[in-house]
Every structure is written in structure tokens, then in C-alpha cells.
Design an enzyme around this catalytic site. Structure first.
Site, short mmCIF file in Angstrom:
data_model
loop_
_atom_site.label_atom_id
_atom_site.label_comp_id
_atom_site.label_asym_id
_atom_site.label_seq_id
_atom_site.Cartn_x
_atom_site.Cartn_y
_atom_site.Cartn_z
N GLY A 33 0.67 -1.17 0.05
CA GLY A 33 0.11 0.12 0.02
C GLY A 33 0.95 1.22 0.01
N TYR A 34 0.08 2.40 0.45
CA TYR A 34 0.48 3.79 0.04
C TYR A 34 1.34 3.66 -1.22
CZ TYR A 34 1.67 8.29 2.05
OH TYR A 34 1.62 9.90 2.27
N LEU A 35 0.46 3.63 -2.24
CA LEU A 35 1.09 3.36 -3.72
C LEU A 35 1.47 4.71 -4.07
CD1 LEU A 35 -2.18 1.28 -5.14
CD2 LEU A 35 0.04 0.57 -3.94
N HIS A 36 2.53 4.53 -4.91
CA HIS A 36 3.05 5.78 -5.53
C HIS A 36 3.60 5.40 -7.19
CE1 HIS A 36 6.74 3.39 -5.18
NE2 HIS A 36 6.68 3.29 -3.98
N HIS A 39 4.62 1.92 -8.00
CA HIS A 39 3.67 0.62 -7.90
C HIS A 39 2.69 1.15 -9.31
CE1 HIS A 39 4.03 1.31 -3.68
NE2 HIS A 39 4.26 -0.07 -3.66
N GLY A 149 9.03 -4.71 -8.46
CA GLY A 149 9.89 -3.44 -8.63
C GLY A 149 11.50 -3.99 -8.56
N GLN A 155 14.57 -9.07 -2.91
CA GLN A 155 13.30 -9.50 -2.89
C GLN A 155 13.21 -10.56 -4.00
OE1 GLN A 155 9.58 -7.85 -1.07
NE2 GLN A 155 9.57 -7.24 -3.26
N SER A 187 10.12 5.37 -2.92
CA SER A 187 9.63 4.45 -1.78
C SER A 187 8.56 5.05 -0.96
CB SER A 187 10.95 4.12 -1.10
OG SER A 187 10.65 3.57 0.00
N ARG A 189 8.74 4.64 2.01
CA ARG A 189 9.06 5.52 3.18
C ARG A 189 9.87 6.85 3.17
NH1 ARG A 189 10.30 -0.35 4.19
NH2 ARG A 189 9.82 -0.88 5.77
#
Length: 299
Positions: A33-36, A39, A149, A155, A187, A189
Site C-alpha cells: 500500500g501507500y501506492l506511488h 507501483h 520492482g 526480494q 519508496s 518510506r
């Protein structure tokens, strides 16, 4: 665009689509979530390549350590749904922790080898949490392709290894890192950064750009390149380096310390993690030595 909060409903919707459209493909974008825009790039790629696109939005507690930012991880469901709809997603899976983990999780997926360096060394247990939740999501959605990504290249290496070793019937599709105009990797973050931390954080992408050129210098080895990159990052006073490593990719193994990079066959990655205040940022670059060498030798 449909929204589902239960595993059973997601499975039924995807099964119904496959019944109605034999041979059609399903793409999947797992997120926290907290898409940017990063994403969004994954979603657009899936929409372009697949007939039906599913996005999951789930902040996975298994991949956070005891002193990490689970509770303050940014969340904005309305904003996320708006971006997903704009990008053409067909189905959004929005489970609760209780839906994903209705009782104590007794089965954990652990991938060896590719998890032991970089973030795996800095964040013990992190990739067990990643592999476990991605395994669950792939079983729930059953996609033909899943999009990740390259900002988190480790990952991708972990998930590819899991998929290959356990014979998941899915293609893992890496998508290039999306960056701000000044080069900082997007990100969720980044919102934690103070204005001065944000200004200095651009040193990471600058270091990676320099490293691409430095890597082709005669006699350049992994340890020398790592130290040169660290020196550049330290020009930002607020930067606290967690790691800077040159490794083979996707195996994530150390190349010979005395072997010139230009003599190493296969792909290399320069990966880094650096803290600015309480915010830990990661970034990386695949080192294309052939491309750099050709550019340097061009008239």
C-alpha cells in the site's frame, strides 16, 4: 474495479473470470500500500500484458522486526484505491491481518543462500516473512505473471528462487525502478525524510551512477568499488551506511576479491542500504560492464 477483503471472494472472482474467459491471463501486483508511481508502473505493465490484473494491499507483519516501523508504516486506503483504478486494475485484494493469519502461523517459507547477505543480514527473519506472505498470495490469486520492482532486487531474487524451487506455475516479472526527477528511488518510506534528509538522500542514486562508470576502470575489483561508493555516500553528513556490496545477480554471491570486475562473467549488482535519521533507504544498480566499456571506447 472490484474490491475484495476475503480470500474466498478473491478466489471466486478470479475463478469466475477464468471460466468466462478461457485462456485469458491474470497478472498480479502484491504491495504493502501507500501506492506511488513505482507501483503504478507495475500495474500498468500488468494491465498491458495481462487480461485481468489483481493488486493486493497488505502491510505484512511477518516481515517487520521488533524495532521496525510496522505501526507507523504509511497507509492511505482511499488514495491507494484511486491510483489502482486510474491504472486499470480489475480487482483489489484488501485483507486484514486476521484474514491472512487467522491463527498463529506455524508454517514459514524460508529461502537459503540469497537471503544471507544485504537486507537478510541486516534484518534477520525479514525474508522469511516476505517469502511466506508472497507464497500465500500466489496460492490465493493463482496468477500467470507477478510483477515486482527492481528497487528491491534481493526480494526478486528470493521470490524467483522460491518459485523455481517449489514449482509455482507463475512467471516473476521484474520492472525497472522508478525515480524522482533528481534520481531518488521512489519508496513509501520517503515520506519519513525531513527536508534536509530528502535533499541529501539523492547521494545514493548519484553514487550508483558513478559506480556504473567506475566499474569499467582497468583493474577495478569489488572491494575497491565498494569503498569508492562508500566514500561518495559519506559526503552526505546525515548518511549512515548499513551496507554497500557488489555481488553476482541473482545468486547474490561475492565475486573474487582480487578478480577485476571486467573479467567476471554473468551479471553483477551493486546494492546499498543507508539510513537518514530513522529512515532506511535501499537502492541498487545492475552493472552492465559491456555497455560502459563500449561507451568509454567510443570516439
Amino acid at each position: 474495479m472490484n474490491i475484495s477483503r476475503s480470500i474466498a471472494d478473491v478466489r471466486e472472482r478470479i475463478a469466475a473470470f477464468r471460466r468466462e474467459h478461457p485462456g485469458a491471463s491474470v497478472g498480479f501486483v502484491p504491495t504493502m500500500g501507500y501506492l506511488h508511481e513505482g507501483h503504478a508502473a507495475l500495474l500498468r505493465r500488468s494491465v498491458a500484458e495481462c487480461d485481468f490484473t489483481v493488486i493486493s494491499i497488505f502491510v505484512n507483519p511477518l516481515q517487520f522486526g521488533p524495532n521496525e516501523d510496522l505501526e507507523r508504516y504509511p497507509r492511505d486506503e482511499d488514495r491507494d484505491l484511486k491510483l489502482a483504478a486510474e491504472c486499470g486494475a480489475n480487482l483489489v485484494f484488501l485483507p486484514t491481518v486476521e484474514e491472512m493469519y487467522p491463527k498463529r502461523q506455524r508454517t514459514i517459507v524460508s529461502v537459503s543462500g540469497v537471503t544471507e547477505r544485504l537486507c537478510g543480514a541486516s534484518r534477520p527473519g525479514h525474508f522469511d516473512g516476505v517469502a511466506t506472505v508472497v507464497s500465500k498470495l500466489l496460492h490465493i490469486v493463482g496468477p500467470d505473471r507477478a510483477y515486482f520492482g527492481m528497487k528491491d532486487a534481493q526480494q526478486i531474487a528470493v521470490i524467483r528462487t522460491m518459485v523455481e524451487d517449489l514449482n509455482f506455475p507463475v512467471d516473476i516479472v521484474p520492472v525497472e525502478t522508478v525515480r524522482e526527477p533528481d534520481g531518488l528511488a521512489l519508496s513509501s518510506r520517503n515520506v519519513y525524510l525531513s527536508p534536509e534528509e530528502r535533499r541529501q538522500a539523492v547521494v545514493l542514486s548519484q553514487a550508483l551512477e558513478h559506480a556504473q562508470r567506475w566499474s569499467a576502470e582497468p583493474g577495478m575489483t569489488a572491494p575497491i568499488l565498494e569503498e569508492r561508493v562508500k566514500s561518495h555516500i559519506r559526503t552526505a553528513p546525515l548518511a549512515v551506511i548499513d551496507y554497500v556490496e557488489v555481488l553476482t545477480y541473482p545468486e547474490l554471491e561475492q565475486p573474487g576479491a582480487d578478480t577485476p570486475l571486467a573479467e567476471i562473467s554473468g551479471e553483477l549488482i551493486l546494492a546499498l542500504a543507508v539510513k537518514f535519521g530513522s529512515t532506511r533507504l535501499i537502492d541498487n544498480r545492475l552493472l552492465n560492464l559491456q555497455e560502459v566499456t563500449q561507451a568509454c571506447s567510443a570516439p
